[in-house]
Design a protein around this motif. Structure first.
Motif, PDB file in Angstrom:
ATOM      1  N   ASP A 126      48.018  45.761  38.914  1.00 10.83           N
ATOM      2  CA  ASP A 126      48.927  44.594  38.297  1.00 10.83           C
ATOM      3  C   ASP A 126      47.881  43.243  38.138  1.00 10.83           C
ATOM      4  OD1 ASP A 126      51.232  45.883  37.996  1.00 10.83           O
ATOM      5  OD2 ASP A 126      51.956  45.330  39.992  1.00 10.83           O
ATOM      6  N   LEU A 127      47.133  43.196  39.121  1.00  6.96           N
ATOM      7  CA  LEU A 127      46.073  41.967  39.035  1.00  6.96           C
ATOM      8  C   LEU A 127      45.121  42.316  37.777  1.00  6.96           C
ATOM      9  CD1 LEU A 127      44.856  39.643  40.245  1.00  6.96           C
ATOM     10  CD2 LEU A 127      43.628  40.876  41.860  1.00  6.96           C
ATOM     11  N   MET A 128      44.828  43.394  37.534  1.00 13.51           N
ATOM     12  CA  MET A 128      43.745  43.998  36.676  1.00 13.51           C
ATOM     13  C   MET A 128      44.550  43.648  35.454  1.00 13.51           C
ATOM     14  SD  MET A 128      40.672  44.235  37.897  1.00 13.51           S
ATOM     15  CE  MET A 128      39.756  45.193  36.345  1.00 13.51           C
ATOM     16  N   LYS A 129      45.740  43.997  35.329  1.00 16.82           N
ATOM     17  CA  LYS A 129      46.573  43.959  34.035  1.00 16.82           C
ATOM     18  C   LYS A 129      46.754  42.402  33.753  1.00 16.82           C
ATOM     19  CE  LYS A 129      51.013  45.863  32.209  1.00 16.82           C
ATOM     20  NZ  LYS A 129      52.134  46.326  32.473  1.00 16.82           N
ATOM     21  N   SER A 130      46.889  41.764  34.591  1.00 15.14           N
ATOM     22  CA  SER A 130      47.062  40.487  34.375  1.00 15.14           C
ATOM     23  C   SER A 130      45.957  39.583  33.756  1.00 15.14           C
ATOM     24  CB  SER A 130      47.740  39.492  35.551  1.00 15.14           C
ATOM     25  OG  SER A 130      46.548  39.160  36.568  1.00 15.14           O
ATOM     26  N   LEU A 131      44.883  40.158  33.796  1.00 12.62           N
ATOM     27  CA  LEU A 131      43.530  39.416  33.321  1.00 12.62           C
ATOM     28  C   LEU A 131      43.232  39.729  31.678  1.00 12.62           C
ATOM     29  CD1 LEU A 131      40.983  40.632  35.907  1.00 12.62           C
ATOM     30  CD2 LEU A 131      42.240  38.227  35.806  1.00 12.62           C
ATOM     31  N   SER A 132      43.002  38.705  31.013  1.00  9.73           N
ATOM     32  CA  SER A 132      42.600  39.083  29.789  1.00  9.73           C
ATOM     33  C   SER A 132      41.230  39.820  29.659  1.00  9.73           C
ATOM     34  CB  SER A 132      42.372  37.626  28.910  1.00  9.73           C
ATOM     35  OG  SER A 132      41.249  37.020  29.304  1.00  9.73           O
TER      36      SER A 132
END
Length: 178
Positions: A126-132
């Motif tokens: 989820d953290l990686m998904k939140s990054l552009s």
């Protein structure tokens, strides 16, 4: 990290029956299979490794040293990575640390995919998904590792395929020239 969801995903990835996965009265993830109950994220995953014939399971216990390192990474994922992913300052430092780690490594333990990689992958998804895509470029080594794992269908399990292209302007500047 929702431990119940993660345990189910790891069971599926290792091709073992998950049984009934739930939080017990003390909010500890618990697996019930054949009227036997096992509690604790790392303990459940250790049982999965013993039950699985997958390469990931075999890699995770190929030696006592690797087995201990895998267990340490699983504990790290539960105690630090998952909670740290929720705090912006902690998460950025954690991403920098993982990026530095993957400068010289392809996997967390040894030279093959192990349960440690799965636990951390699911903890930071989820953290990686939140990054552009632009933000992900700051963590090229971590992004390489993450993208490699997400490309494995058994690991991704239908989740969104995150974009790690470094040509981020391509989608923005799609004009035609006369």
């Amino acid at each position: 990290m929702c431990e119940v969801e993660t345990v189910n995903k790891i069971a599926k990835c290792l091709k073992v029956p998950s049984g009934k996965i739930q939080l017990n009265d003390e909010q500890v993830v618990t697996r019930i299979l054949n009227n036997k109950s096992v509690s604790g994220f790392a303990t459940i995953l250790s049982n999965f490794v013993k039950e699985s014939q997958s390469d990931i399971a075999k890699n995770s216990c190929s030696s006592r040293e690797i087995e201990v390192q895998v267990y340490q990474w699983i504990e790290y994922a539960v105690l630090y990575v998952a909670p740290g992913s929720k705090d912006r300052h902690c998460s950025l430092q954690m991403l920098r640390d993982f990026n530095k780690l993957f400068l010289s490594k392809s996997y967390l333990v040894g030279y093959s995919l192990t349960l440690a990689d799965l636990a951390v992958f699911y903890a930071i998804y989820d953290l990686m998904k939140s990054l552009s895509p632009i933000d992900r470029e700051h963590y090229l080594n971590l992004s390489r590792w993450f993208d490699h794992l997400q490309q494995i269908p058994e690991i991704r399990q239908g989740a969104e395929l995150l974009n790690f292209t470094t040509i981020y302007l391509h989608g923005w500047a799609t004009g035609t020239h006369l």
